[in-house]
Motif scaffolding. Structure first.
Motif, PDB file in Angstrom:
ATOM      1  N   VAL A 111     -12.384   2.830  -2.200  1.00  0.00           N
ATOM      2  CA  VAL A 111     -11.043   3.339  -3.071  1.00  0.00           C
ATOM      3  C   VAL A 111     -11.168   4.831  -3.518  1.00  0.00           C
ATOM      4  CG1 VAL A 111      -9.489   2.820  -4.882  1.00  0.00           C
ATOM      5  CG2 VAL A 111     -10.437   0.860  -3.673  1.00  0.00           C
ATOM      6  N   SER A 112     -12.092   4.990  -4.167  1.00  0.00           N
ATOM      7  CA  SER A 112     -12.208   6.496  -5.151  1.00  0.00           C
ATOM      8  C   SER A 112     -12.790   7.453  -3.865  1.00  0.00           C
ATOM      9  CB  SER A 112     -13.108   6.304  -6.158  1.00  0.00           C
ATOM     10  OG  SER A 112     -14.433   5.977  -5.583  1.00  0.00           O
TER      11      SER A 112
ATOM     12  N   THR B  79     -11.889   8.381  -0.902  1.00  0.00           N
ATOM     13  CA  THR B  79     -10.535   8.907  -0.302  1.00  0.00           C
ATOM     14  C   THR B  79      -9.531   9.371  -1.232  1.00  0.00           C
ATOM     15  OG1 THR B  79      -9.860   6.717   0.053  1.00  0.00           O
ATOM     16  CG2 THR B  79     -11.202   7.436   1.665  1.00  0.00           C
ATOM     17  N   ALA B  80      -9.715   9.301  -2.255  1.00  0.00           N
ATOM     18  CA  ALA B  80      -8.657   9.777  -3.462  1.00  0.00           C
ATOM     19  C   ALA B  80      -8.161  11.015  -3.335  1.00  0.00           C
ATOM     20  CB  ALA B  80      -8.974   9.304  -4.620  1.00  0.00           C
TER      21      ALA B  80
ATOM     22  N   GLU C 228      -6.243  11.933  -0.528  1.00  0.00           N
ATOM     23  CA  GLU C 228      -4.661  11.230  -0.640  1.00  0.00           C
ATOM     24  C   GLU C 228      -3.901  12.563  -1.529  1.00  0.00           C
ATOM     25  OE1 GLU C 228      -2.826   8.803   0.589  1.00  0.00           O
ATOM     26  OE2 GLU C 228      -4.871   8.278   1.752  1.00  0.00           O
TER      27      GLU C 228
ATOM     28  N   SER D 134      -1.165   9.762  -7.936  1.00  0.00           N
ATOM     29  CA  SER D 134      -2.405   9.572  -7.979  1.00  0.00           C
ATOM     30  C   SER D 134      -3.085   9.887  -9.651  1.00  0.00           C
ATOM     31  CB  SER D 134      -2.923  10.891  -7.126  1.00  0.00           C
ATOM     32  OG  SER D 134      -4.215  11.211  -7.222  1.00  0.00           O
TER      33      SER D 134
ATOM     34  N   ARG E 164      -8.088  -1.235   2.355  1.00  0.00           N
ATOM     35  CA  ARG E 164      -8.208   0.254   2.412  1.00  0.00           C
ATOM     36  C   ARG E 164      -9.203   0.368   3.575  1.00  0.00           C
ATOM     37  NH1 ARG E 164      -6.570   5.118   2.648  1.00  0.00           N
ATOM     38  NH2 ARG E 164      -8.182   6.476   2.153  1.00  0.00           N
TER      39      ARG E 164
ATOM     40  N   ALA F  65      -4.650   4.925  -0.397  1.00  0.00           N
ATOM     41  CA  ALA F  65      -5.841   5.043  -1.306  1.00  0.00           C
ATOM     42  C   ALA F  65      -5.315   4.841  -2.903  1.00  0.00           C
ATOM     43  CB  ALA F  65      -6.540   6.341  -1.545  1.00  0.00           C
TER      44      ALA F  65
END
Length: 281
Positions: A5-6, A8-9, A12, A146, A203, A210
């Motif tokens: 999750v994190s 790829t943040a 995004e 985000s 995901r 994300a």
């Protein structure tokens, strides 16, 4: 969870358009005012959800629902003021505010059910609709959801409104499965442990956005932590371990304080500076 999750943040965020930072932007506006999403983040978040659940129950039984609610609101307001006045992310300030959001969010959901008499089925749907509205307004205003974009007073206001609503929603959903559906606290905790893997899997294998994966997991941490905390705190007659909500709250407070103290010193979750749209570097 963190890897899926994190990690790829950031990509995004770079693809999502950002609003101009002229709306009461702070010094160092390139850094978000919330922590990086790491294993530390999820660990402390789940601990705070459990503590918020049992602390709210303990205060309500000790002081009464109305005095406890007033105390919870006052504590929340005070800590949110400190958070908004802080020019950057500070672990003690941020996580103290999260703890009070957890406590007051639990109280809000319980008041709707216990005092107003609205079933958890209805309140869960209601809080879900409120969350959808808050997220829609946030996106319409900022063009991103985000947490790496929390750099202005306006975006921070949307963030905390979202966080508070997710806590109330998670409380209602957790009480719905454990109480209304009679599944019990431990089975509910195991259920949400399994469900929280879904955003990660979606995901990784289905290409879920994300940001969407983050907020789905964020909502699920609430009933996950609260279900296990309730299981430890409630008496055996309610299929719990009977440790008491007060002792469980204190037991959860210790690791929270230790971890936040570590984060304060190590800066392990300090947000990374990221350029906004129209900026370079």
């Amino acid at each position: 969870m963190t890897e899926a999750v994190s990690t790829t943040a950031a990509s995004e965020v770079s693809r999502a358009p950002h609003p101009e930072v002229s709306h009461r932007a702070r010094p160092g506006a390139g850094c978000s005012k919330v922590p990086e999403v790491t294993a530390w983040f999820w660990t402390v978040k789940i601990l705070t959800t459990g503590m918020g659940e049992t602390a709210s129950d303990f205060l309500a039984r000790t002081l009464g629902p109305v005095p406890a609610g007033c105390l919870g609101f006052a504590g929340l307001a005070a800590l949110l003021i400190l958070q908004f006045r802080s020019p950057r992310y500070r672990p003690w300030t941020y996580w103290s505010a999260i703890v009070m959001v957890s406590v007051f969010g639990t109280m809000a959901a319980d008041v709707v059910h216990v005092i107003v008499g609205i079933p958890y089925t209805v309140s869960a749907v209601g809080f879900a609709l409120v969350l959808a509205v808050v997220l829609a307004l946030w996106y319409a205003s900022e063009r991103t959801l985000s947490i790496h974009s929390i750099r202005t007073t306006r975006s921070e206001s949307f963030y905390w409104a979202t966080v508070l609503t997710t806590f109330a929603l998670g409380t209602a959903v957790g009480d719905l499965t454990a109480g209304t559906l009679h599944w019990g606290y431990l089975p509910s905790g195991l259920l949400f442990t399994a469900l929280i893997a879904l955003p990660v899997l979606c995901r990784r294998f289905l290409g879920l956005n994300a940001v969407a994966a983050f907020w789905a997991a964020y909502v699920l941490t609430r009933p996950l932590g609260a279900s296990f905390a309730d299981w430890m705190g409630v008496p055996a007659l309610r299929d719990g371990l009977g440790w008491g909500t007060g002792p469980v709250s204190l037991a959860l407070l210790v690791p929270i304080a230790v971890l936040v103290g570590y984060l304060q010193v190590s800066r392990a979750d300090t947000p990374v500076s990221r350029p906004l749209a129209g900026q370079t570097g």
